[in-house]
Design an enzyme around this catalytic site. Structure first.
Site, PDB file in Angstrom:
ATOM      1  CG  MET A  32      42.332  28.799  45.544  1.00  0.00           C
ATOM      2  SD  MET A  32      42.572  29.140  47.286  1.00  0.00           S
ATOM      3  CE  MET A  32      41.774  30.723  47.433  1.00  0.00           C
ATOM      4  CG  HIS A  39      39.121  31.958  37.150  1.00  0.00           C
ATOM      5  ND1 HIS A  39      38.150  32.300  38.060  1.00  0.00           N
ATOM      6  CD2 HIS A  39      40.285  31.879  37.847  1.00  0.00           C
ATOM      7  CE1 HIS A  39      38.696  32.402  39.262  1.00  0.00           C
ATOM      8  NE2 HIS A  39      39.984  32.161  39.164  1.00  0.00           N
ATOM      9  CG  ASP A 155      45.758  37.486  43.818  1.00  0.00           C
ATOM     10  OD1 ASP A 155      45.321  37.927  44.888  1.00  0.00           O
ATOM     11  OD2 ASP A 155      45.046  36.904  42.995  1.00  0.00           O
ATOM     12  CB  SER A 191      36.432  33.668  43.836  1.00  0.00           C
ATOM     13  OG  SER A 191      37.087  33.193  42.685  1.00  0.00           O
ATOM     14  NE  ARG A 192      38.872  35.666  50.057  1.00  0.00           N
ATOM     15  CZ  ARG A 192      40.047  35.065  49.775  1.00  0.00           C
ATOM     16  NH1 ARG A 192      40.774  35.481  48.762  1.00  0.00           N
ATOM     17  NH2 ARG A 192      40.478  34.056  50.515  1.00  0.00           N
TER      18      ARG A 192
HETATM   19  O1  PAF Z   1      45.478  32.842  43.266  1.00  0.00           O
HETATM   20  C1  PAF Z   1      44.899  31.788  43.654  1.00  0.00           C
HETATM   21  O2  PAF Z   1      43.764  31.489  43.271  1.00  0.00           O
HETATM   22  C2  PAF Z   1      45.640  30.869  44.616  1.00  0.00           C
HETATM   23  O3  PAF Z   1      46.434  31.586  45.493  1.00  0.00           O
HETATM   24  C3  PAF Z   1      46.440  29.768  43.903  1.00  0.00           C
HETATM   25  C4  PAF Z   1      47.552  30.356  43.058  1.00  0.00           C
HETATM   26  C5  PAF Z   1      45.521  28.928  43.033  1.00  0.00           C
HETATM   27  C6  PAF Z   1      47.093  28.860  44.947  1.00  0.00           C
HETATM   28  O4  PAF Z   1      46.151  28.244  45.751  1.00  0.00           O
END
Ligand code: PAF
Length: 282
Positions: A32, A39, A155, A191-192
């Site tokens: 996102m 990343h 996640d 990111s948060r």
């Molecule tokens: O983990 C994330 O950044 C989001 O949930 C994803 C997998 C890009 C879906 O929007």
């Protein structure tokens, strides 16, 4: 600059994405945006899986469907130029950056819903979240046809649910899990994290300390682990616990006895910022 720096293609429409020549092997990093070092690590792992004649695709889309009403959709960081630069430097070959209108018709009426794991853990506080995630991930897979896609273990529930979706809907995409990356003080990269003010940021590493305390606690019941973790977190005055749970890492069902495949997962808010983290126990 490496040669891949200048070669990155940027596309914003589904038609362009579907007209791209298909590389021998395409590996997708769905994001996102507001890209950070985790990343970067995912792009590195993706490159390895793509092989020298494959390509790394990265998508940036702040998916409105996975945010609860009144949550942080509006203020979620959108850093177009910085993210683009990040991708160039990381060696991304294909950046897919659609807008909301490109991804969702106003009268959309089909969604992808996982119905076994989605109402536990995160799903209790975010009832629409995983439907939004599954829908957008399914769309990204259809649009970009990746051979493999990477998902972070931070996640963890998302990873389990996406794997189930791939299995049940016969997507041909391999799902690759990437271990959680942490800042030097143990805070999981997210990111948060950039929402946190100075004092909140100072206190947030308590989450990792609490997870480590649990992992090192030895033979304890799930109840004792939850109490221990909650006690460590409560030492941070700004922390508000949403949940601390011990669950089976495959079914995400709560467990009473810690076993080798148990997962300790938590969600804790600091001010308006809700952070999640987890660790494997046993
Ligand atoms: O983990 C994330 O950044 C989001 O949930 C994803 C997998 C890009 C879906 O929007």
């Amino acid at each position: 600059m490496s040669s891949s720096v200048s070669k990155m293609r940027i596309i914003t429409t589904i038609a362009e994405a579907q007209a791209q020549p298909q590389a021998k092997r395409r590996v997708l990093v769905p994001t996102m945006g507001a890209l950070h070092k985790a990343h970067g690590e995912m792009v590195r792992v993706a490159r390895k899986h793509a092989g020298h004649d494959g390509e790394v695709a990265l998508s940036i889309f702040v998916n409105p469907l996975q945010f609860e009403p009144g949550s942080d959709y509006e203020r979620y960081p959108r850093l177009e130029k910085t993210d683009e630069e990040f991708c160039r430097n990381a060696g991304v070959d294909l950046l897919f950056r659609p807008g909301v209108a490109e991804m969702y018709a106003n009268d959309r009426s089909v969604f992808v819903e996982e119905s076994s794991f989605s109402n536990r853990l995160e799903g209790k506080s975010r009832p629409r979240h995983f439907r939004g995630v599954c829908t957008v991930v399914a769309k990204l897979f259809n649009i970009l046809s990746p051979d493999a896609a990477l998902f972070g273990e931070k996640d963890f529930q998302q990873l389990v649910i996406v794997r189930r979706m791939v299995r049940d809907l016969n997507f041909k995409t391999d799902i690759i899990a990437v271990p959680t990356m942490r800042e030097e003080d143990g805070l999981a990269c997210s990111s948060r994290n950039q929402y946190l003010n100075i004092e909140e940021r100072k206190q947030a590493p308590v989450l990792h300390r609490a997870l480590l305390a649990a992992a090192n606690a030895g033979n304890k019941s799930a109840r004792e682990i939850v109490d221990l973790v909650s006690k460590v977190i409560d030492e941070a005055p700004l922390a508000r616990i949403d949940y601390v749970e011990v669950a089976d890492s495959e079914t995400l069902q709560p467990v009473e006895t810690v076993r080798p495949n148990s997962l300790l997962a938590l969600a804790v808010s600091f001010g308006k910022t809700r952070l999640i983290d987890n660790i494997r126990l046993g």
